[in-house]
Motif scaffolding. Structure first.
Motif, PDB file in Angstrom:
ATOM      1  N   THR A 250       1.166  -1.154   0.081  1.00 18.28           N
ATOM      2  CA  THR A 250       0.051   0.064   0.253  1.00 18.28           C
ATOM      3  C   THR A 250       0.651   1.039   0.158  1.00 18.28           C
ATOM      4  OG1 THR A 250      -0.487  -0.545   2.344  1.00 18.28           O
ATOM      5  CG2 THR A 250      -1.700  -0.926   1.160  1.00 18.28           C
ATOM      6  N   SER A 251       1.830   1.430  -0.002  1.00 24.37           N
ATOM      7  CA  SER A 251       3.080   2.022  -0.076  1.00 24.37           C
ATOM      8  C   SER A 251       3.561   2.586  -1.492  1.00 24.37           C
ATOM      9  CB  SER A 251       3.795   1.654   0.814  1.00 24.37           C
ATOM     10  OG  SER A 251       4.906   1.764   0.490  1.00 24.37           O
ATOM     11  N   SER A 252       4.654   3.149  -1.770  1.00 27.31           N
ATOM     12  CA  SER A 252       4.991   3.399  -3.069  1.00 27.31           C
ATOM     13  C   SER A 252       6.117   2.030  -3.482  1.00 27.31           C
ATOM     14  CB  SER A 252       5.424   4.476  -3.192  1.00 27.31           C
ATOM     15  OG  SER A 252       6.869   4.929  -1.965  1.00 27.31           O
ATOM     16  N   CYS A 253       6.291   1.418  -2.447  1.00 31.48           N
ATOM     17  CA  CYS A 253       6.984   0.616  -2.998  1.00 31.48           C
ATOM     18  C   CYS A 253       6.536  -0.974  -2.997  1.00 31.48           C
ATOM     19  CB  CYS A 253       7.596   0.397  -1.193  1.00 31.48           C
ATOM     20  SG  CYS A 253       9.031   1.170  -0.401  1.00 31.48           S
ATOM     21  N   ILE A 254       7.180  -1.535  -3.328  1.00 29.38           N
ATOM     22  CA  ILE A 254       7.077  -3.116  -4.514  1.00 29.38           C
ATOM     23  C   ILE A 254       7.745  -4.043  -2.987  1.00 29.38           C
ATOM     24  CG2 ILE A 254       6.989  -4.987  -5.871  1.00 29.38           C
ATOM     25  CD1 ILE A 254       7.483  -2.871  -8.361  1.00 29.38           C
ATOM     26  N   HIS A 255       6.055  -4.818  -2.652  1.00 26.94           N
ATOM     27  CA  HIS A 255       6.388  -5.806  -1.551  1.00 26.94           C
ATOM     28  C   HIS A 255       6.432  -7.663  -1.982  1.00 26.94           C
ATOM     29  CE1 HIS A 255       5.830  -2.663   1.648  1.00 26.94           C
ATOM     30  NE2 HIS A 255       7.123  -2.244   1.933  1.00 26.94           N
ATOM     31  N   THR A 256       7.021  -7.917  -1.609  1.00 21.31           N
ATOM     32  CA  THR A 256       7.126  -9.723  -2.016  1.00 21.31           C
ATOM     33  C   THR A 256       7.073 -10.127  -0.516  1.00 21.31           C
ATOM     34  OG1 THR A 256       8.793  -8.463  -3.916  1.00 21.31           O
ATOM     35  CG2 THR A 256       8.702 -11.060  -3.624  1.00 21.31           C
ATOM     36  N   PHE A 257       6.562 -11.545  -1.158  1.00 21.39           N
ATOM     37  CA  PHE A 257       6.110 -12.767   0.332  1.00 21.39           C
ATOM     38  C   PHE A 257       6.080 -12.982  -0.148  1.00 21.39           C
ATOM     39  CE2 PHE A 257       2.148  -9.871  -0.517  1.00 21.39           C
ATOM     40  CZ  PHE A 257       1.231 -10.782  -1.162  1.00 21.39           C
ATOM     41  N   ASN A 258       6.031 -14.633   0.150  1.00 21.45           N
ATOM     42  CA  ASN A 258       5.426 -16.290   0.340  1.00 21.45           C
ATOM     43  C   ASN A 258       4.409 -16.479   1.043  1.00 21.45           C
ATOM     44  OD1 ASN A 258       8.084 -16.093  -1.886  1.00 21.45           O
ATOM     45  ND2 ASN A 258       9.046 -16.549   0.661  1.00 21.45           N
ATOM     46  N   VAL A 259       3.402 -17.333   0.189  1.00 22.49           N
ATOM     47  CA  VAL A 259       2.268 -17.846   0.773  1.00 22.49           C
ATOM     48  C   VAL A 259       1.866 -19.394   0.534  1.00 22.49           C
ATOM     49  CG1 VAL A 259       1.083 -15.337   1.095  1.00 22.49           C
ATOM     50  CG2 VAL A 259       0.702 -16.582  -0.841  1.00 22.49           C
ATOM     51  N   GLU A 260       1.666 -19.865   1.753  1.00 25.22           N
ATOM     52  CA  GLU A 260       0.447 -20.993   1.246  1.00 25.22           C
ATOM     53  C   GLU A 260      -0.942 -21.482   0.687  1.00 25.22           C
ATOM     54  OE1 GLU A 260       2.936 -24.062   3.290  1.00 25.22           O
ATOM     55  OE2 GLU A 260       4.756 -23.972   2.559  1.00 25.22           O
ATOM     56  N   TRP A 382      -6.889  10.970  -9.506  1.00 26.74           N
ATOM     57  CA  TRP A 382      -6.232   9.812  -9.274  1.00 26.74           C
ATOM     58  C   TRP A 382      -7.386   8.779  -9.129  1.00 26.74           C
ATOM     59  CZ3 TRP A 382      -1.323   9.682 -10.519  1.00 26.74           C
ATOM     60  CH2 TRP A 382      -0.158  11.459 -10.705  1.00 26.74           C
ATOM     61  N   SER A 383      -6.489   8.050  -9.570  1.00 29.52           N
ATOM     62  CA  SER A 383      -7.206   6.164  -9.067  1.00 29.52           C
ATOM     63  C   SER A 383      -5.369   5.533  -8.242  1.00 29.52           C
ATOM     64  CB  SER A 383      -7.750   5.276 -10.518  1.00 29.52           C
ATOM     65  OG  SER A 383      -8.700   6.202 -10.549  1.00 29.52           O
ATOM     66  N   ARG A 384      -6.346   4.596  -8.096  1.00 30.72           N
ATOM     67  CA  ARG A 384      -5.431   4.143  -7.260  1.00 30.72           C
ATOM     68  C   ARG A 384      -6.459   2.474  -7.622  1.00 30.72           C
ATOM     69  NH1 ARG A 384      -2.404   4.979  -2.443  1.00 30.72           N
ATOM     70  NH2 ARG A 384      -2.901   7.656  -2.846  1.00 30.72           N
ATOM     71  N   LYS A 385      -5.235   0.911  -7.345  1.00 29.35           N
ATOM     72  CA  LYS A 385      -5.936  -0.342  -6.842  1.00 29.35           C
ATOM     73  C   LYS A 385      -4.615  -1.078  -6.385  1.00 29.35           C
ATOM     74  CE  LYS A 385      -7.453  -3.529  -9.561  1.00 29.35           C
ATOM     75  NZ  LYS A 385      -7.376  -4.887 -10.918  1.00 29.35           N
ATOM     76  N   LEU A 386      -4.959  -1.470  -5.209  1.00 32.16           N
ATOM     77  CA  LEU A 386      -3.680  -2.427  -5.209  1.00 32.16           C
ATOM     78  C   LEU A 386      -3.839  -3.939  -5.244  1.00 32.16           C
ATOM     79  CD1 LEU A 386      -1.771  -3.322  -2.492  1.00 32.16           C
ATOM     80  CD2 LEU A 386      -3.931  -3.905  -1.215  1.00 32.16           C
ATOM     81  N   THR A 387      -2.642  -4.050  -6.163  1.00 29.41           N
ATOM     82  CA  THR A 387      -2.640  -5.663  -7.255  1.00 29.41           C
ATOM     83  C   THR A 387      -1.471  -6.471  -6.885  1.00 29.41           C
ATOM     84  OG1 THR A 387      -0.871  -4.562  -8.758  1.00 29.41           O
ATOM     85  CG2 THR A 387      -3.253  -4.348  -9.156  1.00 29.41           C
TER      86      THR A 387
END
Length: 432
Positions: A250-260, A382-387
Motif C-alpha cells: 500500500t506504500s510507494s514500494c513493491i513488497h514481495t512475500f510468500n504464501v501457501e 487520480w485512481s489507485r488499486k492494490l494489486t
C-alpha cells in the motif's frame, strides 16, 4: 596517432618492462581516461591518456608473457545482503536463467509516489520503447540474484545457461531485497578468460554430482525472469490472514512475500490479444500498441498471452485475488496461450478443462504487492488499486501445505471475536 599509457602499480611496471616492445600488441581493458597536460603533448600524440588502476586488465594476447593480469576486486553475491546501499561493486557469476527480452513503452503512465503525478524525462519518447532482459546469476556462495540488462546489453549479448557474466562498477540498491543498478559506467563482459571465471565454471560443472539449493537475495524478480525450481525465496511463508491484515503493497514500494494456499477460483477469461511483437505483451483489445515498429496488426499474425486471474487462500473470506502472466502461467497450466485459444474457439469445453485443472490444487506462491497509481488524462482524477502479481509457484503434495491452525486465525480476530475487515479492503470500500 599515439596514446600515452600511465601506471603507478609496481607489478604492472615490472610486467611492462619484460613484455612491452615496439610493434607488440597490447590489450588494455577498464582503464581510466584523462586529459594529457599540455606540457607533455607532442605532435602525433592524442590529448587523452589511459591510466591503469586496480580495476584494469592488461594483456599481450599474441605472445607468451609473464606479466600477470591485474586482479579485479570481486564481491560475492552472498555479501551483497550486508553491503551498504550505494556501494559500487564488481560481480562475477554463472548465468542460471535467462529471461525473455521484454519491450515496453518509453512513456511512464503509472506514478510511483502519491501526488507526484506522472514521471517524465527529457529523453522520454511516447512512441519509443525500453528493452529489458533479466538474468539470474549464481556464484559459489550458493546465492543467486536477478540483474536487469537494458538496451543493447539485453539484445546483442548472446547469453545462455552456464555462461560466465562479469559486471563491473554496478551499484547496490535496496528494492525490497537487494538489487543491482546499472548506469553509464557499468561494463558487462561475458565468458572472459579470467581465473575467477574458470574456477566458477568448474564449481558449476561439478553441481551435477553435488547438487545444491540456491538462496535468492533479490525479492523483486519479475514475471519475465521468474523464480524457478531449486531456488529458495528470500522470505519466509506468511498466511493469507496475515497478508490481509497487513498493509503490504500500500506504500510507494513493491513488497514481495510468500504464501501457501489452495486455488479457489480460476477466472475463465484467462487470455488476451497482445501486440504481435513477440517482445511486447501490451494488450491491443482496447487500443493498439503505439510503439514504433510494433504496428503490425494483421489478422494472419494474431498473438495471445495469458493474464491468469486466480483466487488463492483457504476459503472465500481468507483469500486474495492474484494475477499470473507468462512465462509463469504457461508453466502452471502446461499449455501455451495460443493452444488454449484454439481449444476455446474450436473444441468447446477443452479450454475449461485446462483451466479447471488448477482448482483445489495446493501451491507455495511468491507474490509481489504494489499500489498502482495513475491519472486519468480526461478527468485529471487520480485512481489507485492494490494489486497482487505472482512471480513464482511451486505445487505442493497432499501432505504439504496443511491448513492454517487456529493460532494463525486468532491473529486477525477483532475485539468481539469476529474477523476484522482487512485494512486494505476497507480503504477500497470492499468490506462486507
Amino acid at each position: 596517432m599515439a596514446m600515452k599509457v600511465l601506471t603507478l602499480k609496481e607489478e604492472v611496471i615490472d610486467g611492462l618492462l619484460k613484455n612491452a616492445a615496439v610493434g607488440v600488441v597490447m590489450h588494455l581493458e577498464s582503464v581510466c581516461l584523462q586529459e594529457t597536460q599540455v606540457k607533455y603533448l607532442w605532435n602525433g600524440l592524442l590529448p587523452i591518456e589511459a591510466v591503469v588502476d586496480h580495476n584494469s586488465r592488461i594483456e599481450f594476447p599474441l605472445q607468451d608473457h609473464s606479466i600477470p593480469p591485474l586482479s579485479l576486486e570481486l564481491t560475492k553475491i552472498s555479501l551483497l545482503r550486508a553491503t551498504k546501499v550505494g556501494t559500487e561493486v564488481n560481480i562475477i557469476g554463472v548465468v542460471l536463467h535467462v529471461g525473455k527480452v521484454e519491450a515496453m513503452s518509453e512513456k511512464k503512465r503509472v506514478a510511483r509516489k502519491s501526488g507526484d503525478g506522472e514521471s517524465k524525462s527529457k529523453e522520454e519518447d511516447p512512441k519509443g520503447e525500453r528493452v529489458r532482459r533479466e538474468v539470474q546469476l549464481v556464484d559459489d556462495s550458493a546465492h543467486i540474484m536477478c540483474v536487469a540488462l537494458w538496451k543493447d546489453c539485453a539484445t546483442s549479448m548472446a547469453m545462455k545457461h552456464g555462461s560466465i557474466l562479469l559486471l563491473k562498477k554496478v551499484v547496490i540498491a535496496a528494492h525490497d531485497g537487494i538489487s543491482l543498478n546499472m548506469y553509464k559506467k557499468t561494463k558487462v563482459d561475458k565468458d572472459l578468460k579470467v581465473a575467477e571465471g574458470t574456477s566458477l565454471k568448474n564449481w558449476y560443472n561439478n553441481l551435477a554430482s553435488n547438487p545444491q539449493t540456491f538462496q535468492h537475495i533479490s525479492s523483486s524478480y519479475s514475471t519475465g525472469s521468474g523464480l524457478f525450481t531449486d531456488i529458495e525465496p528470500c522470505l519466509n511463508v506468511l498466511t493469507i490472514p496475515e497478508v490481509q491484515k497487513s498493509n503490504l503493497g500500500t506504500s510507494s514500494c513493491i513488497h514481495t512475500f510468500n504464501v501457501e494456499g489452495c486455488i479457489q477460483v480460476v477466472d475463465g477469461n484467462a487470455v488476451y490479444e497482445a501486440c504481435t511483437n513477440t517482445h511486447c505483451n501490451k494488450g491491443i483489445e482496447k487500443s493498439p500498441c503505439d510503439i514504433e515498429g510494433h504496428e503490425d496488426m494483421s489478422d494472419d499474425n494474431r498473438r495471445f498471452c495469458y493474464h491468469l486471474k486466480l483466487t488463492i487462500g483457504q476459503d472465500h473470506r481468507h483469500s486474495i485475488d492474484v494475477s499470473v502472466f507468462m512465462l509463469l502461467a504457461d508453466k502452471m497450466l502446461e499449455e501455451d496461450a495460443m493452444e488454449v485459444v484454439k481449444k476455446r474457439d474450436h473444441m468447446p469445453g477443452q479450454s475449461d478443462e485446462v483451466l479447471g485443472a488448477l482448482l483445489k490444487t495446493k501451491w507455495r506462491f511468491t507474490i509481489q504487492a504494489c499500489t498502482q497509481l495513475w491519472k486519468n488524462e480526461w478527468s485529471s482524477e487520480w485512481s489507485r488499486k492494490l494489486t497482487y502479481v505472482m512471480t513464482r509457484a511451486e505445487q505442493l503434495g497432499e501432505e504439504e501445505g496443511e491448513d492454517e491452525d487456529e493460532e494463525s486465525r486468532e491473529d486477525v480476530k477483532g475485539e468481539n471475536g469476529e474477523d476484522e475487515v482487512p485494512k486494505v479492503f476497507e480503504e477500497e470500500g470492499d468490506s462486507d
